[in-house]
Design a protein around this motif. Structure first.
Motif, short mmCIF file in Angstrom:
data_model
loop_
_atom_site.label_atom_id
_atom_site.label_comp_id
_atom_site.label_asym_id
_atom_site.label_seq_id
_atom_site.Cartn_x
_atom_site.Cartn_y
_atom_site.Cartn_z
N SER A 189 -9.53 8.57 0.77
CA SER A 189 -8.99 9.90 1.02
C SER A 189 -9.89 10.66 1.98
O SER A 189 -11.10 10.39 2.05
N ALA A 215 -4.42 10.43 2.10
CA ALA A 215 -5.06 9.27 1.49
C ALA A 215 -4.18 8.04 1.66
O ALA A 215 -2.98 8.14 1.95
N LEU A 234 -3.45 9.05 -8.75
CA LEU A 234 -4.16 7.81 -8.42
C LEU A 234 -3.82 6.72 -9.42
O LEU A 234 -3.58 5.56 -9.04
N PHE A 236 -2.25 14.67 -0.33
CA PHE A 236 -2.75 13.92 -1.47
C PHE A 236 -2.90 14.83 -2.70
O PHE A 236 -2.32 14.58 -3.75
N THR A 293 -8.05 0.40 -4.29
CA THR A 293 -8.92 1.36 -3.61
C THR A 293 -8.08 2.45 -2.96
O THR A 293 -7.11 2.15 -2.25
N CYS A 294 -8.45 3.67 -3.20
CA CYS A 294 -7.85 4.80 -2.50
C CYS A 294 -8.90 5.40 -1.58
O CYS A 294 -9.98 5.78 -2.04
N ALA A 330 -1.78 3.42 -8.15
CA ALA A 330 -2.51 2.15 -8.28
C ALA A 330 -1.70 1.14 -9.07
O ALA A 330 -1.64 -0.04 -8.72
N LEU A 342 -3.75 4.20 -0.51
CA LEU A 342 -4.16 3.33 -1.60
C LEU A 342 -3.75 1.91 -1.24
O LEU A 342 -2.57 1.64 -0.99
N TYR A 382 0.85 -1.19 0.00
CA TYR A 382 0.00 0.00 0.00
C TYR A 382 0.88 1.24 0.00
O TYR A 382 2.10 1.16 0.20
N SER A 392 -13.86 7.47 -1.47
CA SER A 392 -13.20 6.24 -1.92
C SER A 392 -13.21 6.18 -3.44
O SER A 392 -14.24 6.40 -4.08
N TRP A 393 -12.05 5.89 -3.99
CA TRP A 393 -11.86 5.74 -5.44
C TRP A 393 -11.47 4.30 -5.71
O TRP A 393 -10.59 3.75 -5.04
#
Length: 344
Positions: free
Chosen positions: A184, A215, A112, A19, A181-182, A116, A217, A13, A276-277
């Motif tokens: 933040s 954040a 992101l 961020f 998943t991020c 990722a 990830l 992670y 959440s992304w």
């Protein structure tokens, strides 16, 4: 079988502090205000065809009611425990459906996409979902793993608890779509730290403060995680299904019961606001094409048959398949193993 975080394998992670730029971070607060009304997570669709009498995430809810967030027990009665975890959620984007104007730069944020790819080791990252959670003072989020996706099986077609069970079983790995998943955070509430188990459910619990414009990830489909209690006020109002949290302007929010009667007022500094992304992560375009073509998709009937065979193989089931609700509980109890101890 699935490779879960363990004492010998720490989950990959990356934390991001800060961020975004300060201007971008402020914009994320404005998007929530423009959304206007947040509704409770309990209002998401119920199951159809299996476990109809159960909440979408009864796996995490039942564990929380019995064991609390730290595995040592829950001093709340069942009703209060349910209200503490009945937080507010709104979806900002789902695939090409942008539901919150202005979220587009966040959805495709280059940091992101880069992180990722680094964390997952996969070259092709496709943004999929953005949703926002707001927890009010006194609320917390039960320890859980997130809802995964498989070819032919996602949260729009299958019960969420079933998808989680599928991943924990390890029986459908060839169909899984890895998701990064991020999580933040934006706003000034000092509580509500992100609690997680990067070394597996029986490893130590760690936490990251929910500080404005930070954040993390991580693969939340596999790493157990939750939210520590948001800094409480003296009074914790009832938050039942149908309650709403509405922005009233000038930094103020109003909490109303299902009948529309205001029961509490909050400032931004009282609330824990996270976004959440989620993105699908593919090795290459060929893997993405297999997913997109839907040529090798799972069906509900096949999923249940595979899980039932495994129950019989383990000696858990020897009679005919139980009725849907009992069968759902048996699957969750068999395949999902929640953390049972507090961190050192």
């Amino acid at each position: 079988m699935s490779q879960w975080p363990s004492d010998n394998m720490r989950a990959s992670y990356q934390a991001m502090k800060p961020f975004m730029t300060s201007v971008e971070a402020e914009r994320m607060l404005r998007i929530a205000e423009e959304r206007g009304v947040f509704r409770t997570y309990a209002e998401e669709a119920l199951n159809e065809g299996i476990g109809e009498a159960l909440p979408q995430r009864f796996d995490a809810a039942f564990n929380y009611i019995q064991h609390g967030i730290d595995g040592l027990g829950n001093s709340d009665d069942v009703r209060t425990a349910a209200q503490r975890t009945n937080y507010f959620r709104e979806t900002y984007a789902y695939g090409t459906d942008i539901q919150a104007p202005g979220v587009e730069p966040f959805f495709t944020h280059p940091d992101l996409l880069r992180v990722a790819s680094e964390v997952t080791g996969r070259a092709l990252v496709v943004p999929a979902i953005v949703y926002a959670n707001i927890l009010t003072p006194g609320q917390e989020l039960a320890i859980h793993t997130d809802v995964p996706e498989f070819r032919g099986a996602d949260r729009k077609r299958m019960p969420q608890w079933l998808l989680v069970t599928m991943l924990h079983s390890g029986l459908f790995d060839d169909y899984r779509i890895p998701i990064a998943t991020c999580v933040s955070w934006f706003g000034a509430n000092p509580g509500g730290a992100f609690a997680y188990y990067p070394e597996g459910g029986q490893g130590p619990r760690e936490s990251m403060a929910a500080t404005h414009n930070t954040a993390i990830l991580i693969d939340t489909d596999k790493v157990f995680h939750g939210v520590e209690r948001v800094t409480p006020k003296s009074h914790f109002p009832e938050i039942d299904k149908g309650a709403t949290l509405t922005f009233e302007g000038d930094g103020h929010w109003s909490l109303a019961d299902p009948k529309g009667v205001e029961v509490a007022r909050y400032d931004w500094s009282d609330l824990r606001y996270s976004i959440s992304w989620k993105a699908y992560c593919f090795q290459d375009e060929s893997e993405e094409a297999t997913w997109a073509s839907k040529s090798d998709d799972l069906t509900l009937a096949l999923i249940l048959d595979v899980l039932e065979r495994e129950l019989r193989h383990r000696g858990v089931l020897s009679t005919s398949r139980p009725e849907p609700t009992t069968f759902a509980q048996l699957l969750v109890d068999t395949f999902i193993r929640f953390p049972t101890k507090k961190s050192a």
